[in-house]
Design an enzyme around this catalytic site. Structure first.
Site, PDB file in Angstrom:
ATOM      1  N   ASP A  25      30.665  42.625  49.040  1.00  0.00           N
ATOM      2  CA  ASP A  25      30.810  41.171  48.967  1.00  0.00           C
ATOM      3  C   ASP A  25      32.292  40.835  48.810  1.00  0.00           C
ATOM      4  O   ASP A  25      33.094  41.674  48.424  1.00  0.00           O
ATOM      5  CB  ASP A  25      29.993  40.582  47.816  1.00  0.00           C
ATOM      6  CG  ASP A  25      30.097  41.417  46.554  1.00  0.00           C
ATOM      7  OD1 ASP A  25      31.184  41.982  46.303  1.00  0.00           O
ATOM      8  OD2 ASP A  25      29.098  41.530  45.829  1.00  0.00           O
TER       9      ASP A  25
ATOM     10  N   ASP B  47      34.859  38.438  46.920  1.00  0.00           N
ATOM     11  CA  ASP B  47      35.041  37.474  45.841  1.00  0.00           C
ATOM     12  C   ASP B  47      36.394  36.806  45.979  1.00  0.00           C
ATOM     13  O   ASP B  47      37.366  37.423  46.415  1.00  0.00           O
ATOM     14  CB  ASP B  47      34.920  38.169  44.478  1.00  0.00           C
ATOM     15  CG  ASP B  47      33.495  38.651  44.226  1.00  0.00           C
ATOM     16  OD1 ASP B  47      32.559  37.901  44.572  1.00  0.00           O
ATOM     17  OD2 ASP B  47      33.325  39.774  43.734  1.00  0.00           O
TER      18      ASP B  47
ATOM     19  N   ASP C  89      38.020  44.542  34.551  1.00  0.00           N
ATOM     20  CA  ASP C  89      37.684  45.783  33.860  1.00  0.00           C
ATOM     21  C   ASP C  89      38.645  46.946  34.118  1.00  0.00           C
ATOM     22  O   ASP C  89      39.193  47.536  33.185  1.00  0.00           O
ATOM     23  CB  ASP C  89      36.228  46.191  34.120  1.00  0.00           C
ATOM     24  CG  ASP C  89      35.804  46.081  35.582  1.00  0.00           C
ATOM     25  OD1 ASP C  89      36.676  45.827  36.445  1.00  0.00           O
ATOM     26  OD2 ASP C  89      34.601  46.262  35.871  1.00  0.00           O
TER      27      ASP C  89
END
Ligand code: ATP
Ligand code: MG
Length: 396
Positions: A68, A70, A142
């Site tokens: 995907d 983003d 992260d």
């Protein structure tokens, strides 16, 4: 793995004064999502800063096809929402905009958020909704490899944390202190394991030590959130490797405490990976039914001692295995119902009653129950080989 990045990488020049490294990289236009480009151009024209971010930039650099795309921007969610007729504001913990292109086809646009988080006593994030600048947005992510931004207008990768170097070196480092970031959000521990396998990268020593110490924190994560994460963990081309690493690092028991490794699980994970490589459909029903099969059998053996009805004992065993499971990882009811069908049909397939053959062949759950039986016969139940062959022929 084709590593597009290795060919074009130039040694980064450090991150003095919080200044990012900018690396000019032209990705093949075919690899970029057309809708993502449209959305970025619209936001850019309205005068905001806007980038591709996260997993898609990482995957593009590694020559992988992103799952995907983003988008991160300086525009506030309401401002983005106003730019796109077909968009909606979503999210409780933090607000995002989905720009819609079809029923299940949408792009997620997130406003830069600051790394400032409000945490509870146990370190878990309770609020994470302060908007910020790109510099702030970077540090709430992260891992270094997940904190790269791509500017489609200048064709530059913007790197504040050394993500480019980590991608080149095949390493995974947490942004900031690993122990602290895992306490904030324990899901990051299973993400680290997954990315290590997906990218063929090595987790930093700091990550390894922190996971070994803090694995039990995963037990505090809501079971609803873990469902999606579990699908990502196991429905991929490296499913069994992830399984083994989760076990090695003591994380598996906080996802599937009733599951213990055997050859059936290995076969099923590898079978899932193979199907994905071949572009065949996969369903979580199958893997989760495999993971809980032994637990269900053990329950059944116990219940059968007290319960005379075979059928009722079976139903109860299925329910108990599932109820125990959804305390850890919740699953939608339509999934657990199908898992039960698979289990209940095993006995019927094993019996091969002539009168029931046609009925079973026409049952909507036949195909998956049959696949399940075949894998059992190839692993933990070699005595079922003839039965599996019988059903293979019966379908022809
Ligand atoms: P993939 O899509 O292959 O699973 P991804 O990196 O795109 O990998 P997503 O879950 O789509 O993973 O998240 C997109 C980005 O959001 C990540 O790259 C990361 O920068 C950030 N992110 C996601 N989850 C977390 C988290 N738990 N903590 C911090 N940042 C996160
Ligand atoms: Mg992603």
């Amino acid at each position: 793995m084709k590593n597009f990045f290795k060919k074009i990488f130039k040694k980064s020049n450090g991150f003095a004064n919080g200044k990012p490294t900018r690396q000019h990289i032209e990705f093949d236009d075919n690899l970029l999502d057309k809708n993502a480009i449209k959305v970025i151009k619209t936001i850019y024209k309205a005068g905001y800063e806007v980038y591709l971010v996260g997993g898609c930039v990482r995957d593009l650099l590694l020559g992988l096809k992103p799952k995907d795309f983003d988008i991160a921007t300086s525009a506030k969610p309401e401002q983005v929402h106003k730019l796109f007729k077909r968009s909606r504001l979503i999210g409780k913990r933090f607000r995002l905009v989905h720009v819609l292109f079809g029923v299940r086809d949408f792009l997620e646009v997130a406003t830069f958020r600051s790394g400032k988080v409000k945490t509870a006593k146990n370190g878990v994030i309770v609020r994470d909704n302060h908007y910020g600048r790109i510099e702030d947005d970077v540090v709430r992510r992260d891992f270094n490899i997940n904190a790269l931004y791509y500017d489609i207008h200048t064709k530059e990768v913007i790197d504040y944390v050394g993500g480019l170097e980590d991608i080149r070196a095949g390493e995974i480092h947490v942004i900031g202190n690993a122990a602290k970031r895992f306490a904030e959000d324990p899901v990051r521990m299973i993400r680290a394991i997954r990315f290590a396998e997906k990218l063929g990268s090595e987790m930093s020593e700091e990550i390894k030590v922190a996971i070994l110490k803090q694995a039990p924190l995963l037990g505090n994560v809501s079971s609803a959130r873990l469902y999606e994460e579990c699908i990502k963990l196991f429905q991929n081309e490296y499913s069994f490797a992830v399984y083994e690493q989760l076990e090695k690092y003591g994380l598996l028991r906080y996802l599937f405490k009733q599951t213990h490794k055997n050859d059936f699980i290995k076969k099923a994970c590898n079978n899932t990976s193979e199907r994905i490589k071949q572009g065949k459909p996969v369903t979580p029903v199958f893997l989760f039914a495999v993971f809980l099969w032994q637990a269900q059998n053990e329950r059944f053996a116990l219940i059968k001692k007290k319960q005379r009805s075979f059928h009722l004992a079976q139903l109860q065993a299925c329910d108990e295995a599932i109820i125990n499971q959804i305390k850890q990882v919740s699953m939608p009811r339509y999934i657990t119902a199908k898992m039960r069908d698979v289990w209940m049909m095993q006995h019927k397939l094993e019996k091969m009653q002539p009168k029931k053959i046609q009925f079973l062949l026409e049952h909507r759950g036949f195909r998956i129950a049959y696949d399940f039986l075949v894998l059992r016969s190839q692993s933990i139940n070699p005595e079922l080989k003839k039965t599996a062959d019988f059903w293979t022929k019966a379908q022809q």
